[in-house]
Design a protein around this motif. Structure first.
Motif, mmCIF file in Angstrom:
data_model
loop_
_atom_site.group_PDB
_atom_site.id
_atom_site.type_symbol
_atom_site.label_atom_id
_atom_site.label_comp_id
_atom_site.label_asym_id
_atom_site.label_seq_id
_atom_site.Cartn_x
_atom_site.Cartn_y
_atom_site.Cartn_z
ATOM 1 N N VAL A 289 0.822 -1.125 0.029
ATOM 2 C CA VAL A 289 -0.020 -0.099 0.115
ATOM 3 C C VAL A 289 0.887 1.204 0.046
ATOM 4 N N GLY A 290 0.712 1.992 -1.247
ATOM 5 C CA GLY A 290 1.719 3.124 -1.168
ATOM 6 C C GLY A 290 2.627 2.893 -2.202
ATOM 7 N N LEU A 291 2.866 3.535 -3.518
ATOM 8 C CA LEU A 291 3.583 2.966 -4.422
ATOM 9 C C LEU A 291 4.642 4.047 -4.682
ATOM 10 N N GLY A 292 5.457 4.664 -3.875
ATOM 11 C CA GLY A 292 6.217 5.754 -3.993
ATOM 12 C C GLY A 292 7.714 5.059 -4.061
ATOM 13 N N ARG B 135 11.604 17.103 -2.259
ATOM 14 C CA ARG B 135 10.835 16.929 -0.922
ATOM 15 C C ARG B 135 11.800 17.689 0.215
ATOM 16 N N ILE C 254 9.483 4.118 -1.873
ATOM 17 C CA ILE C 254 9.859 2.749 -1.231
ATOM 18 C C ILE C 254 8.763 1.584 -1.808
ATOM 19 N N GLY C 255 7.623 1.995 -1.638
ATOM 20 C CA GLY C 255 6.640 0.737 -2.205
ATOM 21 C C GLY C 255 6.813 0.246 -3.462
ATOM 22 N N CYS D 240 13.523 12.129 5.220
ATOM 23 C CA CYS D 240 13.995 11.610 6.380
ATOM 24 C C CYS D 240 14.700 12.371 7.184
ATOM 25 N N ASP E 208 -2.511 2.162 -4.686
ATOM 26 C CA ASP E 208 -2.151 3.767 -4.511
ATOM 27 C C ASP E 208 -3.453 4.489 -4.814
ATOM 28 N N SER F 23 6.567 2.542 6.675
ATOM 29 C CA SER F 23 6.753 4.009 6.661
ATOM 30 C C SER F 23 7.764 4.186 8.052
ATOM 31 N N ALA G 244 3.771 1.331 3.033
ATOM 32 C CA ALA G 244 4.742 2.351 2.668
ATOM 33 C C ALA G 244 4.263 3.783 2.337
ATOM 34 N N PRO H 147 3.185 8.106 3.010
ATOM 35 C CA PRO H 147 4.112 9.047 3.412
ATOM 36 C C PRO H 147 3.918 9.101 4.972
ATOM 37 N N GLU I 225 12.736 1.259 6.335
ATOM 38 C CA GLU I 225 13.677 1.324 5.408
ATOM 39 C C GLU I 225 14.888 2.130 5.577
#
Ligand SMILES: NC(=O)c1ccc[n+]([C@@H]2O[C@H](COP(=O)([O-])OP(=O)(O)OC[C@H]3O[C@@H](n4cnc5c(N)ncnc54)[C@H](O)[C@@H]3O)[C@@H](O)[C@H]2O)c1
Length: 430
Positions: free
Chosen positions: A7-10, A321, A12-13, A257, A31, A117, A80, A82, A150
């Motif tokens: 879940v979350g395809l950025g 970011r 990391i995902g 991070c 996503d 996350s 994964a 934000p 991660e």
């Protein structure tokens, strides 16, 4: 082979999904962003990461990986999404809460739910586990809940996802084991089982360690300017000591991070985290410090033209970011004296809320190039490339420009005591 739902395809995902798919798992990627889902299903990717486009294209074509807008039943769920900070520097874990709630209806007994996350300490125990309980599962017996942070380096994500040591913190001992076994299928590095809160804190302290040490290097830059010494040389020599590793100074600390995670600790232990807070203040002061140096360099010019080179927080990536470069660009633009152009070969116009220039447009008639990202393109800048500039002066805040030419003045961030105001016709080189 197990079915994994990510879940979350950025940043990391998506690589995580692709690695599991290429290891033979059946992977569903989820996503909330329709464009992301459509892009991936067409075999393409929406982020820049070495080797990722080819890998995603292959596993999508092979039918091992597909993206969709909502979760479905699986054996393993990996979250994964934000975890930014609010304006008051407290953690925004709303995406983690939403993602956990979104998978909960699809859970079955024996499922593994992993949060990748980065989260504040005790989030697994105090936030995630209660949501699972609300959906009718005993988080200590029915499902296996774990945090597996991660620690990949952008640009090397596909390599490090496989080779790095992984810490798997379970809400129970059995959860740590079950989740660790999931990673053992794809990871060549060590997979260490621990408690959820220890894994949460370990991740935060890794980034806090780096943030605090970068702050020390940035403080040295300011001290070096005052004393009249080259901080880069000081660092180089001090680091000859076998147990010293002073980090690199720069225009500030960005990314979501290092610039964010220390606040997750501060929020939970304000009184006890004085050093961490001071480090954050020092690193946050660097963009303004860089602008002050630019003002000093351009003090004698009537209408300074400044080419900002690099907007990402890190070299050779497209990640803007929390980038101090953006802060510097925006502060420069607020000063009416300056004509500021931004150029970044890795950043697309849609990623920033202001116009981007081409390299030629940025350099045309410029008095100063300010290098804010250590992209390879900037390391190898040549005097010929700078020909359209009015005065060939570079302010290298990343200590990366290798150019050595008598026609070009290069000021390094660690050696600011030698800075002299730019004249329309510069005389000698420093
Ligand atoms: N990027 C890194 O290098 C890195 C390194 C270590 C840890 N982390 C941590 O990993 C986490 C993810 O970071 P990232 O860089 O991949 O973020 P990202 O912004 O690149 O990607 C997150 C994705 O999650 C999607 N999303 C948001 N809410 C969702 C929901 N409820 N359901 C489904 N999808 C949802 C977004 O649309 C986005 O595509 C963060 O906690 C971050 O701190 C990132």
């Amino acid at each position: 082979m197990k079915k994994v739902c990510v879940v979350g395809l950025g940043y990391i995902g998506l690589p995580t999904s692709a690695i599991f798919a290429s290891a033979g798992f059946d992977v569903i990627g989820v996503d909330v962003n329709e464009t992301v889902v459509a892009t991936i299903n067409s075999g393409d990717i929406h982020i820049e990461e070495t080797g990722l486009a080819e890998l995603v294209n292959r596993v999508v074509k092979e039918g091992k990986f597909r993206a969709q807008l909502a979760p479905e039943e699986a054996d393993v769920f990996i979250i994964a999404v934000p975890t930014p900070i609010h304006d008051d520097y407290t953690a925004n874990i709303d995406y983690v809460i939403e993602a956990t709630k979104s998978v909960a209806p699809y859970l079955r007994k024996g499922n593994v739910v992993i949060v990748e996350s980065t989260i504040p300490p005790r989030t697994m125990d105090d936030v995630v586990a209660p949501i699972i309980r609300e959906h009718g599962f005993d988080p200590e017996r029915d499902v296996y809940l774990a945090h597996c942070p991660e620690r990949v380096l952008p640009g090397r994500i596909l390599i490090e996802l496989v080779e790095n040591t992984r810490i798997v913190g379970g809400v129970t001992k059995e959860a740590a084991k079950q989740a660790a076994d999931v990673y053992r299928a794809i990871v060549k590095g060590e997979v260490i089982e621990t408690e959820a809160v220890t894994a949460e804190m370990a991740k935060l302290m890794e980034n806090t360690f780096r943030d605090v040490n970068i702050a020390l290097a940035n403080e040295l830059v300011k001290i070096a300017q005052r004393i009249g010494v080259n901080a880069h040389k000081v660092i180089e020599l001090a680091n000859k000591h076998p147990r010293v590793n002073i980090h690199l100074p720069g225009p500030g600390v960005g990314g979501h991070c290092l610039a964010v995670d220390p606040y997750f600790i501060v929020e939970k232990a304000k009184e006890e985290s004085q050093l961490i807070q001071t480090a954050r203040r020092i690193n946050n002061s660097m963009p303004h410090f860089v602008v002050e140096q630019i003002k000093r360099m351009t003090a004698e010019l009537e209408a300074p033209v400044i080419a900002v080179f690099g907007l990402t927080y890190k070299g050779n990536t497209d990640d803007v970011r929390e980038s101090p470069a953006i802060e510097i660009y925006e502060e420069l633009c607020r000063n009416e004296r300056f004509d500021v152009r931004a150029y970044d070969p890795h950043v697309k116009p849609s990623q920033v809320p202001f116009p981007l220039a081409t390299k030629e447009e940025a350099l045309d008639g410029a008095h100063l190039v300010v290098v804010l990202a250590d992209h390879n393109e900037f390391k190898t800048l040549t005097a010929e490339e700078l020909a359209p500039m009015k005065t060939k002066v570079i302010f290298d805040t990343k200590h990366c420009v290798r150019l050595d030419d008598e026609d070009v003045t290069v000021y390094q961030i660690g050696h600011l005591s030698v800075v002299r105001a730019i004249q329309e016709h510069p005389s000698e080189r420093v």
